[in-house]
Design a protein around this motif. Structure first.
Motif, PDB file in Angstrom:
ATOM      1  N   ASP A  54       0.836  -1.206   0.000  1.00 42.10           N
ATOM      2  CA  ASP A  54       0.000   0.000   0.000  1.00 42.10           C
ATOM      3  C   ASP A  54       0.870   1.254   0.000  1.00 42.10           C
ATOM      4  O   ASP A  54       0.593   2.219  -0.727  1.00 42.10           O
ATOM      5  N   ARG A  55       1.940   1.242   0.775  1.00 39.16           N
ATOM      6  CA  ARG A  55       2.857   2.393   0.815  1.00 39.16           C
ATOM      7  C   ARG A  55       3.512   2.626  -0.537  1.00 39.16           C
ATOM      8  O   ARG A  55       3.619   3.758  -1.009  1.00 39.16           O
ATOM      9  N   GLN A  56       3.916   1.527  -1.191  1.00 37.01           N
ATOM     10  CA  GLN A  56       4.553   1.656  -2.493  1.00 37.01           C
ATOM     11  C   GLN A  56       3.569   2.171  -3.541  1.00 37.01           C
ATOM     12  O   GLN A  56       3.921   3.016  -4.381  1.00 37.01           O
ATOM     13  N   ALA A  57       2.326   1.689  -3.471  1.00 43.48           N
ATOM     14  CA  ALA A  57       1.309   2.151  -4.429  1.00 43.48           C
ATOM     15  C   ALA A  57       1.044   3.638  -4.256  1.00 43.48           C
ATOM     16  O   ALA A  57       0.889   4.389  -5.238  1.00 43.48           O
ATOM     17  N   ARG A  58       1.011   4.101  -3.028  1.00 42.38           N
ATOM     18  CA  ARG A  58       0.821   5.538  -2.765  1.00 42.38           C
ATOM     19  C   ARG A  58       1.990   6.339  -3.329  1.00 42.38           C
ATOM     20  O   ARG A  58       1.805   7.416  -3.908  1.00 42.38           O
ATOM     21  N   HIS A  59       3.175   5.812  -3.136  1.00 46.85           N
ATOM     22  CA  HIS A  59       4.364   6.508  -3.650  1.00 46.85           C
ATOM     23  C   HIS A  59       4.322   6.595  -5.164  1.00 46.85           C
ATOM     24  O   HIS A  59       4.602   7.645  -5.768  1.00 46.85           O
ATOM     25  N   ASP A  60       3.976   5.481  -5.808  1.00 47.80           N
ATOM     26  CA  ASP A  60       3.932   5.447  -7.278  1.00 47.80           C
ATOM     27  C   ASP A  60       2.882   6.415  -7.839  1.00 47.80           C
ATOM     28  O   ASP A  60       3.055   6.983  -8.922  1.00 47.80           O
ATOM     29  N   GLU A  61       1.788   6.580  -7.071  1.00 48.40           N
ATOM     30  CA  GLU A  61       0.709   7.464  -7.521  1.00 48.40           C
ATOM     31  C   GLU A  61       0.907   8.909  -7.062  1.00 48.40           C
ATOM     32  O   GLU A  61       0.082   9.778  -7.367  1.00 48.40           O
TER      33      GLU A  61
END
Length: 329
Positions: A319-326
């Motif tokens: 979830d943290r990585q997805a937020r970063h990517d977005e």
């Protein structure tokens, strides 16, 4: 399977100055915490537990420096039923046993859980444990907390380990995943006692509580959660759960202290589903260190995170990585 024999207990405890003015039965329950209050009261009445060598009434007041001497015969408890429950034994010799308890296993029989407990499993593993206080169990983990525990196999080992617990020389470290973005670690030094309204819960109390100290440090931060590592100085009931709630960072999945479920805004559906369904408080006893009760050697053990907590942390990272990517904070 051998038949357990009765054994004689001989133990002595010094009354701390802080307990001056307290009743003998109350002090005995604190200093000989490995035995039930009922059993201790019976021994006081029988004269098996004395004060400075003299028998006293359970309600007699004590003074710091007095010596409580216990000499009693401990019989095997026939009502404790040995049961073939699998144990994950990390270490065992003639004096101690270290095990990795799974979540969901109750440690000791009680109302609502008369059997199917760790104690029943220990009696099946070694019948002679039936002669020891609580089958050699010197400290507990909550039913839904996983991780390391040490069990004594002889009265001498039991006495030595209890003394280490009282001296706070047994090191216990836990992994926990809490709700909230914690900025830094710290220490909670706040007494714990029975909740004034809900008797099933413990709470930080202004008066009448027992001293409780928890050190914690941040391991990994997420958007709305934190992986922390907690080290106990004391071992009060529900201590980490109560102290983290007191700091407004309750454990994920905690049914007593977690409060209303908070789902992170913008979080992935996988994370939201996991948070809704996580079946227990996210707490694991990862490290245990003590002195061997026979030769004094330093003993240290580690238990890897169980699968459910590994999955929880992996989902939080995704979830943290997805937020970063977005580009979402």
């Amino acid at each position: 399977m051998s038949v357990p024999q009765s054994e004689t207990i001989e133990a002595q405890r010094s009354v701390p100055e802080t307990m001056t003015g307290m009743r003998l039965d109350q002090v005995a329950a604190e200093l000989f915490g490995e035995f039930s209050r009922e059993r201790l009261k019976s021994w006081i009445n029988e004269g098996a537990l004395t004060v400075d060598g003299e028998p006293q009434r359970p309600r007699a007041k004590v003074v710091g420096g007095m010596q409580l001497q216990l000499t009693a015969t401990l019989e095997a408890r026939e009502e404790w039923l040995p049961q073939a429950i699998e144990l994950d034994i990390v270490f065992e010799d003639e004096a101690v046993l270290v095990l990795n308890k799974p979540a969901g296993l109750v440690v000791h029989p009680a109302a609502g859980n008369p059997d199917g407990t760790l104690l029943n499993a220990l009696l099946h593993h070694d019948a002679q444990l039936g002669t020891l206080p609580r089958a050699g169990i010197v400290h507990r983990l909550d039913k839904d907390t996983s991780g390391l525990m040490v069990v004594a196999k002889t009265l001498q080992a039991h006495t030595a380990l209890v003394e280490q617990l009282q001296a706070r020389s047994i090191s216990r470290e836990y992994d926990a995943v809490v709700t909230g973005a914690m900025i830094s670690g710290g220490t909670v030094d706040a007494p714990i006692g029975r909740h004034p309204v809900d008797r099933k819960r413990q709470a930080v109390v202004v008066s009448g509580g027992k001293p409780a100290v928890t050190h914690y440090r941040v391991q990994e931060r997420f958007h709305a959660h934190t992986h922390v590592r907690c080290q106990l100085e004391t071992g009060r009931t529900h201590q980490i759960r109560v102290h983290m709630q007191h700091r407004r960072f309750p454990l994920i999945g905690d049914p007593l202290y977690g409060g209303r479920l908070k789902l992170p805004m913008g979080g992935s559906e996988a994370l939201k589903t996991l948070l809704r369904e996580f079946p227990r408080q996210a707490l694991h006893a990862r490290r245990l260190a003590f002195e061997h009760p026979v030769d004094g050697a330093s003993m240290e053990f580690h238990a890897e995170l169980p699968d459910d907590m590994v999955t929880l942390l992996d989902t939080l990272r995704a979830d943290r990585q997805a937020r970063h990517d977005e580009g979402v904070s």
